[in-house]
Design an enzyme around this catalytic site. Sequence first.
Site, PDB file in Angstrom:
ATOM      1  N   HIS A   1      -8.759  -5.455  -4.778  1.00 37.86           N
ATOM      2  CA  HIS A   1      -9.818  -4.717  -4.087  1.00 37.86           C
ATOM      3  C   HIS A   1      -9.480  -4.643  -2.600  1.00 37.86           C
ATOM      4  CE1 HIS A   1     -13.814  -3.179  -3.185  1.00 37.86           C
ATOM      5  NE2 HIS A   1     -13.962  -4.128  -2.274  1.00 37.86           N
TER       6      HIS A   1
ATOM      7  N   CYS B   1     -11.704   2.132  -3.656  1.00 33.09           N
ATOM      8  CA  CYS B   1     -11.860   1.210  -2.527  1.00 33.09           C
ATOM      9  C   CYS B   1     -10.716   1.350  -1.531  1.00 33.09           C
ATOM     10  CB  CYS B   1     -11.966  -0.233  -3.015  1.00 33.09           C
ATOM     11  SG  CYS B   1     -10.515  -0.823  -3.925  1.00 33.09           S
TER      12      CYS B   1
END
Length: 323
Positions: free
Chosen positions: A268, A13
């Site tokens: 994330h 990510c």
Amino acid sequence: TGAIGLYNIGQTCCLNSLLQVFLMNIHFTGILRRITVPPHAAQQLKNVPYQMLLLLEEMQCGKRKAVSPKNLAWCLSGYRVELFVQHDAAQLFLTVWNLIKRQMKKPELVEELSDLYTICVQEHLACQKCSFEIKRNSSMLTLPLPVLDSNSHMLKTLEDSLRYFFQPEELTDHNMCFCEQCERKTPFLQSMKLVHLPQTLTIHLKRFCFKKSAYIRKLSHSLPFPQDLDFNAVLTEDQCQADDNEKAAWQYELFAVVAHSGSTSCGHYCAYIRSLTECKWYCFNDSEVCQVSWDDVKCTYGHSNLHWGETAYLLIYMKKHPQ
């Protein structure tokens, strides 16, 4: 629109967010399209700029909602960019940028890439007992701005953080420096002056800080940042070392935000990017891409009660009126 997602192939990510910021920047892709293609297949597999170009073409030519960055990810893994681990976006940006620069063969493209991203500053050290002064020019790829002052008080806005970064600091007591003229350690005044700002300006908000026992803490408090940023309105004359022509181009518009959610050990990344062709904001969350509003982007300001919420970590600004 160019708003194509990238599949997460195992904790990618962070890489995906940075790739979207690179590839949505038409100034960067204008350089990328002019690289020298390595002649041999083995060289092509190991060439980061070429693999980025292939990924860009796949994103633009395909009709899928997302593509896989696996070839580029494996290429980067050959240069100690580990796969299947969490990365810090600021560190990964520097690593990838330096690999791109190192592997571009045309000197004029290397120069253009440097001009596009490099910030120039002048560091000053002045003895407080005599007139001795040291000046040194240096460059950086990001402005690493603090979100706390030296007393651990929260800075309230991005502009406050900028002012604090360029604020002179007194070096006294155990921080004194040796003065060649006084021939002993004396108090010094340390300062940094802004000399040049690039077309694409990357700001790193230092939201991760070390605590006791090497524990890393995330600072999630609110730090608003503007859509429009004029450095002439933020910094004083003493904090700049530039002529009027240079400073006339110091007006910026926000282009992208790389935001972090979660904790330091389990986080994330996603990217909010304003399309330069459509002037619309998009959220790039791995393979998912959707149009968003400025109010959605403002949700990344941070909040002290939402430690797991999305918080801006990298801010990328574009010059409004490049020279």
